[in-house]
Design an enzyme around this catalytic site. Structure first.
Site, mmCIF file in Angstrom:
data_model
loop_
_atom_site.group_PDB
_atom_site.id
_atom_site.type_symbol
_atom_site.label_atom_id
_atom_site.label_comp_id
_atom_site.label_asym_id
_atom_site.label_seq_id
_atom_site.Cartn_x
_atom_site.Cartn_y
_atom_site.Cartn_z
ATOM 1 N N HIS A 1 0.856 -1.192 0.000
ATOM 2 C CA HIS A 1 0.000 0.000 0.000
ATOM 3 C C HIS A 1 0.885 1.232 0.000
ATOM 4 O O HIS A 1 2.087 1.135 -0.268
ATOM 5 C CB HIS A 1 -0.993 -0.046 1.180
ATOM 6 C CG HIS A 1 -0.347 -0.097 2.520
ATOM 7 N ND1 HIS A 1 -0.268 0.986 3.359
ATOM 8 C CD2 HIS A 1 0.282 -1.103 3.157
ATOM 9 C CE1 HIS A 1 0.373 0.632 4.466
ATOM 10 N NE2 HIS A 1 0.711 -0.630 4.365
ATOM 11 N N MET A 2 0.327 2.383 0.291
ATOM 12 C CA MET A 2 1.060 3.614 -0.001
ATOM 13 C C MET A 2 2.339 3.802 0.825
ATOM 14 O O MET A 2 3.354 4.234 0.300
ATOM 15 C CB MET A 2 0.141 4.804 0.225
ATOM 16 C CG MET A 2 0.627 6.015 -0.528
ATOM 17 S SD MET A 2 -0.711 7.169 -0.697
ATOM 18 C CE MET A 2 0.042 8.355 -1.741
#
Lengths: 158, 101
Positions: free
Chosen positions: B19-20
């Site tokens: 994810h980010m």
């Protein structure tokens, strides 16, 4: 995951009045709450979670785009919206530029796959300069909805 | 300076996937090196120094990816990146349980 599966069009804001990072986050979470997507008694808690995430590192990824987000147990599916600030907001972005285009995303903590698929779609579309330019130039929520629909129909990214 | 190419295959092992925050940590680490860093998943090949490009992989836990590092400091870059991924992005762990990133 297509935009129509998580972007709540009633909460789209094309004329953000906020002029700083915290206010933008408050305005977009407020818009999601006002449109019935978030519980009002969770609103402040969600804002604080998003702000805390920003402290780890700005989600301003450059080119005038930011993706403020968090995982929060009060939602059962990814909830997103879009905000546009024509003048731009200082967001401590990676490239130091102001941000005009905000993709906000709140995902349930127990569904990391859904969160990844929403981020995957956002990032794929954002790589297309035409998509970004059209969104930044949108004057109404209807314009934004139409661009998202076109993106969902693969009209920007092959 | 000589151009060397180094490759490795890795499995994403942190529960939340790429994810980010881990994408950012990966790109930040890759950017410390002069070498070109590419991440390959199935038939997709992306620039490992771009957060946005890494996110397009949508790599969940258990996904296998290949790293291809080309340039003067390729061995060091590959070793640092392999360590980061294998360790499950240690510097995001403290925050993950609390906030989710």
């Amino acid at each position: 995951m297509k935009f129509c599966n998580f972007v709540k069009s009633d909460a789209i804001k094309v004329d953000l009045i906020a002029k700083d990072k915290e206010s933008v986050i408050r305005e977009l979470v407020g818009s999601l709450t006002a449109s019935g997507q978030l519980k009002s008694d969770e609103q402040e808690n969600i804002i604080q979670a998003i702000l805390k995430r920003e402290e780890l590192g700005s989600t301003g990824i450059g080119r005038g785009i930011a993706v403020p987000h968090t995982k929060h147990p009060s939602v059962t599916e990814p909830i997103g919206t879009i905000g546009i600030s024509p003048d731009g907001v200082e967001f401590q972005s990676l490239d130091g530029e102001k941000v005009q285009l905000f993709f906000m995303l709140i995902s349930p903590p127990d569904r990391p796959g859904d969160h990844l698929r929403a981020l995957e779609n956002i990032s794929k579309q954002l790589q297309d300069d035409v998509f970004c330019r059209f969104l930044k130039q949108s004057k109404t929520a209807e314009d934004v909805k139409q661009i998202l629909e076109e993106a969902d129909n693969n009209q920007f990214v092959s | 300076m000589s151009e060397t190419k180094q490759c490795a295959t890795l499995v994403i092992n942190n529960p939340q996937g790429l994810h980010m925050r881990p994408a950012y940590l990966f790109a930040e680490m890759a950017a410390k090196y002069a070498s070109r860093v590419e991440v390959i998943k199935d038939d997709i090949r992306i620039d490992g120094k771009s957060v946005l490009s890494i996110l397009t992989l949508g790599a969940a836990q258990g996904t296998e990816v290949a790293l291809e590092v080309t340039g003067p400091d390729a061995p060091d870059a590959l070793s640092a990146l392999v360590q980061l991924v294998s360790a499950g992005f240690p510097s995001e762990k403290d925050s993950e349980s609390e906030v989710g990133t």
